[in-house]
Structures are given as C-alpha cells and as structure tokens.
Scaffold this active site. Structure first.
Site, PDB file in Angstrom:
ATOM      1  N   MET A  40      37.412  38.167  43.053  1.00 60.76           N
ATOM      2  CA  MET A  40      38.292  38.168  44.205  1.00 60.76           C
ATOM      3  C   MET A  40      38.622  39.612  44.599  1.00 60.76           C
ATOM      4  SD  MET A  40      38.382  34.987  44.407  1.00 60.76           S
ATOM      5  CE  MET A  40      37.810  33.752  43.260  1.00 60.76           C
ATOM      6  N   CYS A  41      38.690  39.871  45.887  1.00 61.98           N
ATOM      7  CA  CYS A  41      39.026  41.217  46.368  1.00 61.98           C
ATOM      8  C   CYS A  41      39.631  41.094  47.757  1.00 61.98           C
ATOM      9  CB  CYS A  41      37.791  42.116  46.460  1.00 61.98           C
ATOM     10  SG  CYS A  41      36.972  42.496  44.908  1.00 61.98           S
ATOM     11  N   ASP A  42      40.175  42.197  48.250  1.00 54.63           N
ATOM     12  CA  ASP A  42      40.650  42.273  49.626  1.00 54.63           C
ATOM     13  C   ASP A  42      40.338  43.655  50.173  1.00 54.63           C
ATOM     14  OD1 ASP A  42      42.343  39.703  50.169  1.00 54.63           O
ATOM     15  OD2 ASP A  42      42.918  40.358  48.162  1.00 54.63           O
ATOM     16  N   GLU A  49      33.006  42.064  49.090  1.00 58.12           N
ATOM     17  CA  GLU A  49      33.766  40.888  48.649  1.00 58.12           C
ATOM     18  C   GLU A  49      32.793  39.815  48.191  1.00 58.12           C
ATOM     19  OE1 GLU A  49      37.224  40.604  49.111  1.00 58.12           O
ATOM     20  OE2 GLU A  49      37.285  42.624  49.943  1.00 58.12           O
ATOM     21  N   ARG A  55      45.244  35.313  51.431  1.00 58.15           N
ATOM     22  CA  ARG A  55      45.236  36.757  51.177  1.00 58.15           C
ATOM     23  C   ARG A  55      44.784  37.515  52.416  1.00 58.15           C
ATOM     24  NH1 ARG A  55      41.492  37.812  47.685  1.00 58.15           N
ATOM     25  NH2 ARG A  55      40.894  35.720  47.054  1.00 58.15           N
TER      26      ARG A  55
END
Length: 414
Positions: A1-3, A84, A228
């Site tokens: 998971m990333c943003d 991502e 998110r």
C-alpha cells in the site's frame, strides 16, 4: 500500500509519496552517481537480466533493501517518480518479470524529462512484462503498478494492467492502490480497447473505461485505497495558493478521522501503521520534492512513519545527504532506517515518549527545512542537527524495554 500525490501550482511542481511496505522491512536512501560510457551488456534487476544502457542519470532512490529498484526517487534533471501497487484482472499469478520498482528506477536512470521517463517505463513494460513476488516476507504478494511521474514542467499519471497501459497529463492528482483513469487519457497501448476485449476485460459496450475494465474490487477495498486517495484529493483541493514544506509534510502525516489511535487504524490513513492480519503494511519511508530541474529540493525521512519521523533537507549535490544516505556496500543495520527503528517501535506503544519525540521534532524540523530556501545551505550544520536529533531519540528509546503487540512480535519476526 502507498500514497502519492502531485501538485502543479503557481509555476511550481510538488511531488510527495509515502512508501508503505511490510512492518520491519528495511528501506535505504541511496545516491546513485551519473554513469557515462558503461560497456556492460546487461544489468541484473530484481529478477530479470535486461539490456544495459551506456549512459545513466544520477539519482536519489528510496530502496527496499532486497530490491534492485526503488519505491520513489528523483534524478539529476528533477524528474520524480513514485509507484503504487494495483491489483488488476491481468496481474500475473506466476513467473517473474520486472517489478514496478525496477521500472521506476529504469525511468529515473534513463529519462531526462517526465515524458521521457514515461516512455522508458512503457517500453520496458511491453518488452519484459511486470510481475514476480513483490513482498519482503510474503512471496505470494503480487501486483501491477501505477505511477506518478513529474518534472518542473509537467506531470503524468501512468496506470498499467499486465502489459497494457494508459497515461494522462495532470495538474493535481493522487494515486493509491486502485486505478484512477477512466474514459479520458492522452496516451495508451496500441489498440487498447481491442486488446481489453480480446482478454475478456471489456464487453465492447459504451465508451471504454480503463479502471472499470481492469480494476478489481476486493483488495482495493480491504486496503482502503479509495478512502486514502480521497484524503489526498481533499488536501489538493484545499491547498493554498503558495504551498510549502509544512503543508506537504502534514498531508503525508495524515491519520484521517483516527487521529493518534495508532493501533486502531484501518488502512484508511495516509500515514499507515501496521498491526493486524488485514493491516500488514506501514509507511516505511517518505519523500517530498519541489521540482526545479537541476535545482530540485527534497525532504526525506529515511525512517518509518512520517508522523514519528523528522523530515530532513536534501538536494542532488554531493554536499548534501550526510547522515541520511546509505553508503555503497554498507549493511542494512548501518542505515539510518535501521538505527531509528528502536525509537519508532517505542513510540508505537509509549504515548508519553511519542508526544515528547514529536514536540522535539516539531521544534527542529522547520529550522532544517528552511535551509532549502537558502541559496547556499550549510549542509554540514544541517546534517549535524539532524544526526544529533536521531542520536538523542535512539538513546532515549534504549532506556527501557519495549513490549510490542503480539501481531508485531509474530508477523514482523522481531
């Protein structure tokens, strides 16, 4: 998971990313020098050997310790890329190819502009494919990738499904762990709708929609991807006319509605804290860049959890980076990331320690980042201040034993 987010406003391009990986997965910050005239025929990426290029650009790369590529980085021309994980209908279940992090590094090494870097990535994607075990411990974890690619003049979102892709030029955009492109994009794979139809991903009715054709629902929902992304979209919508380091650091530290309840998080936070079977990822490094070509300025944590970390200044010159950058050949245990882990872990469970650490951080960080507004920063003094802060909190963390929650002890193999 990333943003990851990008903001082009008032003649400036801002780029920011939180890298979310498995708990206790080390990540090093590296400076890779420019290369000219390399005679090597091939390079070894994480899993594949592919053709090498003689000339490569210098870059700063945030790299999980076991991967050839990186989670995010900026090159000497002021090109920034973040990737991502996306879980598409074409994600490969078996075999090995290029990881998304490998594609990211290739784009930075070979692209002098955002558009050039995009072209490098899609050429390698189409030639070699993407895939392979992408987890540190969980070798069953596989995914496709989306990317934000930016320079001083423009920004692109690039999204992929297997070896297919679409890209759109953007001004304000955020990506998380779900596809975001729909009917409108500026570039794409040859005959993208036709290929999607042959693969059974589109029925040919109505206008072709990239995300509806290829995205899946379960993993983006479990991972809180849409929530998110919405937090970062809200930030972008409300961003002041002249954003600065304070606004960008606050965005990456956002816990949304959960506030400081670090153990009650539910994957709906930009600053992510691991702690359960359904919440195995945490933010392990953060990077912000103001893209200005060769004069690009960077702020990085090089440590876990931005809400518990100090953002420190960096640029692309050899004078900067002392105490932040890992040295070639240096063991993971000598990296800033690893040396700060004791403080990070104590802060997770000790509220009084956490509050004191943050108060100390908040007093120092503006002074450090103000160095980026100076024409000739005193890199020696800035590095000394950052190193002293880390040393203080490592010493404080060592004063008592830390008992982490059972999930951490078992799943992170502490």
């Amino acid at each position: 998971m990333c943003d990851t987010l990008v903001l082009r406003q008032s003649g400036q391009t801002w780029f920011a990313k939180n890298s979310d990986r498995e708990a206790a997965e080390p990540q090093r910050l590296l400076r890779l020098d420019e290369v000219r005239g390399d005679r090597s025929a091939e390079l070894q990426a994480t899993y594949l050997r592919i053709p090498q290029t003689a000339d490569r650009y210098g870059l700063v790369l945030s790299q999980p310790s076991w991967i050839w590529g990186g989670e995010m980085g900026v090159n000497q021309h002021g090109v920034a890329i973040g990737n991502e994980a996306v879980f598409t209908r074409l994600t490969r279940k078996r075999g090995q190819a290029l990881l998304g992090m490998d594609l990211l590094r290739l784009g930075l090494e070979r692209g002098a502009t955002a558009r050039e870097a995009l072209q490098v990535i899609v050429e390698h994607l189409e030639r070699h494919g993407q895939g392979g075990p992408a987890g540190y411990r969980d070798k069953g974890f596989r995914y496709d990738n989306s990317f934000l690619i930016a320079d001083a003049g423009e920004a692109w979102v690039l999204e992929t499904a297997g070896q297919l892709w679409a890209a759109k030029r953007v001004e304000r955009w955020a990506i998380s762990n779900a596809l975001t492109l729909g009917h409108e994009f500026d570039l794409c794979s040859a005959d993208l709708p036709g290929q999607a139809r042959k693969l059974g991903c589109w029925d040919g009715r109505g206008d072709f929609h990239f995300a509806r054709a290829f995205d899946t629902r379960l993993l983006p929902w479990i991972g809180g991807a849409h929530r998110r992304r919405a937090l970062n979209q809200d930030f972008l919508a409300a961003c002041p006319a002249q954003p600065g380091w304070r606004e960008l650091t606050a965005a990456l530290r956002s816990h949304g509605a959960r506030g400081d309840d670090l153990h009650g998080h539910d994957n709906r936070q930009v600053c992510l804290h691991a702690g359960a079977f359904w919440r195995p990822s945490q933010t392990t490094a953060s990077l912000i860049a103001r893209l200005q070509g060769a004069a690009t300025q960077i702020a990085v944590t090089a440590t876990s959890a931005p809400c518990l970390s100090l953002f420190q200044p960096l640029d692309l010159t050899p004078a900067s980076g002392a105490g932040l950058l890992s040295v070639a050949g240096q063991s993971v245990e000598q990296s800033l990331w690893w040396r700060f882990e004791a403080a990070h872990r104590r802060a997770l469970v000790d509220a009084e320690f956490r509050q004191a650490l943050r108060a100390s951080r908040d007093a120092l960080e503006p002074q450090l980042l103000s160095g980026l507004d100076q024409s000739n920063p005193d890199w020696v003094a800035l590095a000394a201040s950052g190193s002293a802060w880390h040393a203080q909190w490592r010493a404080e963390a060592a004063e008592c034993d830390v008992v982490l929650p059972r999930w951490w002890r078992r799943s992170a193999r502490l």
